[in-house]
Design a protein around this motif. Structure first.
Motif, mmCIF file in Angstrom:
data_model
loop_
_atom_site.group_PDB
_atom_site.id
_atom_site.type_symbol
_atom_site.label_atom_id
_atom_site.label_comp_id
_atom_site.label_asym_id
_atom_site.label_seq_id
_atom_site.Cartn_x
_atom_site.Cartn_y
_atom_site.Cartn_z
ATOM 1 N N TRP A 269 -2.422 -20.722 -9.731
ATOM 2 C CA TRP A 269 -2.094 -20.513 -8.433
ATOM 3 C C TRP A 269 -1.267 -21.745 -7.740
ATOM 4 N N PRO A 270 -1.223 -23.025 -7.940
ATOM 5 C CA PRO A 270 -0.252 -23.777 -7.610
ATOM 6 C C PRO A 270 1.435 -23.548 -8.090
ATOM 7 N N ALA A 271 1.389 -22.778 -9.194
ATOM 8 C CA ALA A 271 2.685 -22.344 -9.779
ATOM 9 C C ALA A 271 3.334 -21.147 -8.560
ATOM 10 N N MET A 272 2.339 -20.328 -8.538
ATOM 11 C CA MET A 272 2.530 -19.201 -7.633
ATOM 12 C C MET A 272 2.868 -19.631 -6.095
ATOM 13 N N ILE A 273 2.142 -20.502 -5.649
ATOM 14 C CA ILE A 273 2.343 -21.065 -4.316
ATOM 15 C C ILE A 273 3.648 -21.803 -4.076
ATOM 16 N N LEU B 124 13.266 -25.211 -1.340
ATOM 17 C CA LEU B 124 13.301 -26.407 -0.461
ATOM 18 C C LEU B 124 13.749 -27.661 -1.330
ATOM 19 N N HIS B 125 13.609 -27.350 -2.813
ATOM 20 C CA HIS B 125 13.779 -28.754 -3.710
ATOM 21 C C HIS B 125 15.044 -28.222 -4.325
ATOM 22 N N PRO B 126 15.859 -29.344 -4.746
ATOM 23 C CA PRO B 126 16.985 -29.193 -5.849
ATOM 24 C C PRO B 126 16.567 -28.231 -6.836
ATOM 25 N N PRO B 127 17.780 -27.380 -7.238
ATOM 26 C CA PRO B 127 17.352 -26.440 -8.283
ATOM 27 C C PRO B 127 16.768 -26.868 -9.656
ATOM 28 N N LEU B 128 17.301 -28.136 -10.187
ATOM 29 C CA LEU B 128 16.724 -28.523 -11.311
ATOM 30 C C LEU B 128 15.236 -29.068 -11.249
ATOM 31 N N ILE B 129 14.941 -29.649 -10.242
ATOM 32 C CA ILE B 129 13.555 -30.000 -9.811
ATOM 33 C C ILE B 129 12.776 -28.989 -9.789
ATOM 34 N N ALA B 130 12.981 -28.075 -9.030
ATOM 35 C CA ALA B 130 12.227 -26.810 -8.830
ATOM 36 C C ALA B 130 11.876 -25.920 -9.994
ATOM 37 N N ARG B 131 12.968 -25.788 -10.607
ATOM 38 C CA ARG B 131 12.779 -25.240 -12.013
ATOM 39 C C ARG B 131 11.701 -25.875 -13.093
ATOM 40 N N SER C 127 6.986 -26.006 -15.482
ATOM 41 C CA SER C 127 6.097 -26.895 -16.280
ATOM 42 C C SER C 127 4.502 -26.184 -15.770
ATOM 43 N N LEU C 128 4.315 -26.175 -14.608
ATOM 44 C CA LEU C 128 2.992 -25.738 -14.165
ATOM 45 C C LEU C 128 2.983 -24.176 -14.784
ATOM 46 N N SER C 129 3.938 -23.256 -15.272
ATOM 47 C CA SER C 129 3.707 -21.971 -15.542
ATOM 48 C C SER C 129 3.305 -22.377 -17.324
ATOM 49 N N CYS C 130 3.877 -22.999 -17.964
ATOM 50 C CA CYS C 130 3.708 -23.472 -19.280
ATOM 51 C C CYS C 130 2.282 -24.083 -19.439
#
Length: 287
Positions: free
Chosen positions: A241-245, A253-260, A265-268
């Motif tokens: 759920w945190p990954a979905m949110i 809102l975050h830089p692309p590298l950090i956002a990904r 990380s949460l998804s895996c």
């Protein structure tokens, strides 16, 4: 079994029925004190139990005793690793302080929420590491799933810890159970007001308590139960759920590298948690 049913019927069930939990707010402090007391007691008693080799009889079967007392820093069994991961998820997801803290942070800014989350997790890591290492070094291969049961019955200090934890569990369960029942009713689309809502709330609380009591009576392997709960509900609450949110609200809102990095990380980790659940479920089914 009679004690479990009696406590569930006379303590946990009545306290879980009211929706207002203000009367139990001081239990949260008791929970923190119980964790601190347990960590201190385990750390202080570890040298003595380690010197006595956890009460192991070295003369009965020397080879088996030496194998049981061998210090193992890593277990190569993948199933054990997944169970440990699941228990960790449960440990960080299930806290009696979660509900009142979330309520107090309802109008807080993002920085305050971030600080509270970070500091609380760091404190948990410290205390859990002390209890985990102290318990394992005290009994090593003899460590039970509930390591408190390894301590002697005449150990006054650990007896007090057991008593305090018994009170914390009995009074702390309603703090999590009552909001959980309201959340279940909300997910089912039920009304949260009126007499019918109160009846539904009581019904959900009763079903949950009866189910928990049956599981406690049927299965004494607490690590197996916690592992299944942590890998299922814990994976949803802490990771999925945190990954979905995050993907829907903060990803842009975050830089692309950090956002990904955060999202994947949460998804895996969530995928690993669900895989751990399937693994433990298969082992429990065939075991």
């Amino acid at each position: 079994e009679a004690l479990i049913v009696g406590i569930a019927a006379t303590v946990v069930w009545p306290l879980s029925l009211p929706r207002s939990l203000t009367a139990l707010r001081y239990v949260c402090v008791l929970s923190v004190l119980a964790i601190c007391l347990t960590a201190i007691a385990v750390a202080c008693k570890a040298p003595g139990y380690a010197q006595a080799k956890g009460g192991l009889d070295m003369e009965a079967d020397p080879l088996e005793a030496e194998e049981a007392w061998e210090l193992k820093w890593w277990n190569p069994d993948p199933a054990s690793a997944m169970q440990s991961f699941s228990i960790s998820l449960f440990a960080f997801a299930a806290h009696t302080n979660a509900v009142p803290v979330a309520t107090s942070l309802r109008r807080a800014d993002g920085y305050s929420i971030w600080c509270v989350s970070l500091y609380s997790v760091c404190i948990e890591v410290v205390f859990y590491a002390i209890m985990g290492l102290g318990g394992y070094l005290s009994f090593r291969g003899l460590t039970k799933q509930d390591f408190i049961l390894n301590y002697r019955n005449d150990d006054v200090g650990m007896f007090l810890v057991r008593c305090i934890y018994g009170v914390v569990v009995c009074l702390g369960a309603p703090i999590n159970l009552s909001p959980a029942a309201s959340s279940i009713l909300g997910l089912l689309g039920c009304s949260t007001h009126g007499r019918r809502s109160r009846a539904s709330h009581c019904a959900v609380v009763t079903v949950v308590i009866v189910s928990c009591a049956c599981v406690a009576i049927w299965n004494e392997h607490i690590a197996d139960v916690i592992g299944l709960i942590g890998s299922s509900f814990g994976s949803l609450i802490v990771l999925a759920w945190p990954a979905m949110i995050y993907r829907k609200t903060l990803f842009q809102l975050h830089p692309p590298l950090i956002a990904r990095f955060v999202f994947y990380s949460l998804s895996c980790a969530a995928a690993l948690g669900f895989a751990a659940f399937l693994t433990q479920a298969v082992i429990a089914w065939h075991g």
